[in-house]
Scaffold this motif. Structure first.
Motif, PDB file in Angstrom:
ATOM      1  N   TYR A 243       0.835  -1.206   0.000  1.00 23.28           N
ATOM      2  CA  TYR A 243       0.000   0.000   0.000  1.00 23.28           C
ATOM      3  C   TYR A 243       0.870   1.257   0.000  1.00 23.28           C
ATOM      4  O   TYR A 243       0.644   2.195  -0.776  1.00 23.28           O
ATOM      5  N   VAL A 247       0.305   2.861  -3.688  1.00 20.67           N
ATOM      6  CA  VAL A 247      -0.699   3.935  -3.621  1.00 20.67           C
ATOM      7  C   VAL A 247      -0.069   5.258  -3.201  1.00 20.67           C
ATOM      8  O   VAL A 247      -0.237   6.284  -3.871  1.00 20.67           O
ATOM      9  N   THR A 248       0.673   5.249  -2.094  1.00 13.92           N
ATOM     10  CA  THR A 248       1.154   6.503  -1.501  1.00 13.92           C
ATOM     11  C   THR A 248       2.389   7.057  -2.198  1.00 13.92           C
ATOM     12  O   THR A 248       2.442   8.242  -2.540  1.00 13.92           O
ATOM     13  N   HIS A 251       1.968   6.155  -6.636  1.00  9.32           N
ATOM     14  CA  HIS A 251       0.653   6.511  -7.201  1.00  9.32           C
ATOM     15  C   HIS A 251       0.320   5.681  -8.434  1.00  9.32           C
ATOM     16  O   HIS A 251      -0.287   6.175  -9.381  1.00  9.32           O
ATOM     17  N   TRP A 252       0.713   4.410  -8.430  1.00  8.81           N
ATOM     18  CA  TRP A 252       0.387   3.534  -9.547  1.00  8.81           C
ATOM     19  C   TRP A 252      -1.091   3.161  -9.539  1.00  8.81           C
ATOM     20  O   TRP A 252      -1.700   3.007 -10.599  1.00  8.81           O
ATOM     21  N   LEU A 253      -1.677   2.983  -8.341  1.00  9.24           N
ATOM     22  CA  LEU A 253      -3.089   2.632  -8.212  1.00  9.24           C
ATOM     23  C   LEU A 253      -3.767   3.600  -7.249  1.00  9.24           C
ATOM     24  O   LEU A 253      -3.100   4.199  -6.396  1.00  9.24           O
ATOM     25  N   ASP A 254      -5.094   3.720  -7.391  1.00  7.69           N
ATOM     26  CA  ASP A 254      -5.821   4.492  -6.378  1.00  7.69           C
ATOM     27  C   ASP A 254      -6.313   3.537  -5.282  1.00  7.69           C
ATOM     28  O   ASP A 254      -6.100   2.329  -5.342  1.00  7.69           O
ATOM     29  N   GLU A 255      -6.974   4.100  -4.272  1.00 11.70           N
ATOM     30  CA  GLU A 255      -7.397   3.304  -3.111  1.00 11.70           C
ATOM     31  C   GLU A 255      -8.300   2.135  -3.520  1.00 11.70           C
ATOM     32  O   GLU A 255      -8.111   1.002  -3.071  1.00 11.70           O
ATOM     33  N   LYS A 256      -9.290   2.432  -4.371  1.00 13.29           N
ATOM     34  CA  LYS A 256     -10.245   1.388  -4.754  1.00 13.29           C
ATOM     35  C   LYS A 256      -9.554   0.265  -5.523  1.00 13.29           C
ATOM     36  O   LYS A 256      -9.826  -0.923  -5.288  1.00 13.29           O
ATOM     37  N   GLN A 257      -8.664   0.619  -6.440  1.00 12.64           N
ATOM     38  CA  GLN A 257      -7.948  -0.398  -7.205  1.00 12.64           C
ATOM     39  C   GLN A 257      -7.109  -1.285  -6.289  1.00 12.64           C
ATOM     40  O   GLN A 257      -7.023  -2.500  -6.487  1.00 12.64           O
ATOM     41  N   PHE A 258      -6.485  -0.669  -5.274  1.00  8.02           N
ATOM     42  CA  PHE A 258      -5.660  -1.454  -4.366  1.00  8.02           C
ATOM     43  C   PHE A 258      -6.518  -2.415  -3.547  1.00  8.02           C
ATOM     44  O   PHE A 258      -6.153  -3.584  -3.363  1.00  8.02           O
TER      45      PHE A 258
END
Length: 394
Positions: A243, A247-248, A251-258
């Motif tokens: 995560y 995400v942080t 920034h490859w994925l957003d929260e929902k995708q993760f």
């Protein structure tokens, strides 16, 4: 006596590969359940692997960073068939779930997300709690016996795992040392450590085709190699690390995708860590999936195969056996603690609580009931109950 690496195996490498392919295809429940299946099938039922060899493999997998179940499978392949066995067994165990998450990644990208996944995870997550709880119970009975020191180590690790929601590597080593000092301090002090630390550099491989974003793939490879090389224990432990980077930081994925990526790991069989293949696919397609999986699993392969000969050679020494027993007790404690951690995230209301309890009761009553049957039923229940329950809640 247990089967050792020097005895003649009662099975062929092909039989072991077929078993690992089946386990990678149908083995649900995450690392704890998979470790339990290997003991049940390979040690108790088929008697291919000796209990001592299994315990050594479990201890080594806990001592070294990387995904627990994959490392144990690699070690069990090494027991009688050395490097060839370790390599082919590791690939056989990981490959089915990797292909599944790549297929789900393709569907996710082409159909704009998988909205049904949340409902499936609602049911499967609760059932998985029950499956892991039963596996932890069986492992506890098998490994601790009546040894008070091992029980103390076990209880400390339960508490630490529940409080921190992570696995602390040095506590596994401390558990081993405490047991050594109690059982055979002279042997320990005389022999020194039977542990050789190795370090693995990150790989940078991909199936080279036309337009490949090499800088991005190098970032993916380095990041996931760090995940494989420095995160101890189960898929649970690797999730916060992933995560923070996925995400942080990058920034490859957003929260929902993760969250969807974690759900994919839970609804597919095999190691939970295989979610890295799904994440890699979302970031950079098939090359990204391959590099992410290779980056995660290559370090754990090296961390298992390189120390294995020394573990086999010195594993019968009293001090080393005491060390292994202490680490095993710590590992089982962390596994039992992770049941509570997962339950806090997966049991969110009374239907999920009932589903978890029903899973435990079914596995207790019907010992030969296959976990995939329970997981499939839980997925269907989730699809039916989740929309109704949340509609009613609103």
């Amino acid at each position: 006596m247990s089967a050792t690496g020097t005895s003649t195996p009662s099975y062929s490498l092909g039989q072991l590969l077929l078993y690992m392919l089946k386990l990678g295809t149908f083995g649900f429940g995450g690392p704890v359940a998979l470790v339990g299946y290997m003991h049940r099938d390979l040690v108790e039922r088929r008697e291919w692997i000796g209990d001592d060899d299994y315990r050594e493999g479990l201890a080594l997998a806990q001592m070294m960073p990387g995904p627990l179940a994959a490392q144990l499978s690699i070690y069990l392949g090494y027991v009688h068939y050395r490097v060839i066995g370790a390599t082919t067994v590791g690939v056989a165990f990981v490959l089915p779930s990797f292909l599944m998450v790549v297929a789900l990644g393709w569907a996710y990208m082409h159909f704009g997300g998988l909205p049904w996944m949340q409902a499936v995870f609602y049911g499967v997550g609760a059932a998985v709690v029950g499956i892991i709880a039963m596996s932890a119970y069986k492992l506890t009975n098998k490994t601790l016996g009546a040894d008070k020191t091992l029980w103390c180590i076990f209880l400390v690790l339960i508490i630490v795992t529940v409080v921190t929601e992570s696995e602390i590597a040095w506590l596994f080593i401390a558990g081993g040392l405490v047991n050594v000092l109690r059982r055979s301090p002279p042997a320990w002090l005389g022999k020194g450590g039977a542990n050789a630390l190795v370090s693995a550099q990150a790989p940078l491989l991909s199936g080279a085709l036309s337009s490949i974003d090499w800088p991005l793939l190098s970032q993916i490879g380095l990041f996931f190699a760090k995940a494989g090389a420095f995160v101890f224990g189960s898929g649970l432990a690797i999730v916060p690390f992933l995560y923070g980077g996925v995400v942080t930081e990058h920034h490859w994925l957003d929260e929902k995708q993760f969250v969807d990526a974690v759900a994919v790991a839970m609804i597919t069989p095999g190691p939970v860590v295989i979610t890295v293949g799904f994440i890699g696919y979302l970031v950079a397609g098939l090359p990204g999936a391959c590099v992410a999986a290779l980056g995660t699993f290559l370090p754990c392969y090296l961390f298992t195969v390189l120390p294995a000969p020394y573990f086999k050679k010195y594993g019968r020494l009293p001090a080393v056996k005491a060390f292994v027993d202490g680490i095993t007790a710590a590992a089982v404690g962390a596994i039992a603690g992770s049941v509570i951690v997962i339950a806090k995230r997966s049991i969110v209301d009374w239907p999920t609580a009932l589903l978890a309890v029903a899973t435990v009761l079914l596995l207790w009553r019907f010992r030969k009931l296959q976990e995939p049957v329970i997981v499939s039923a839980a997925a269907l229940i989730g699809l039916a109950v989740f929309p109704l329950h949340h509609l009613y809640a609103q």
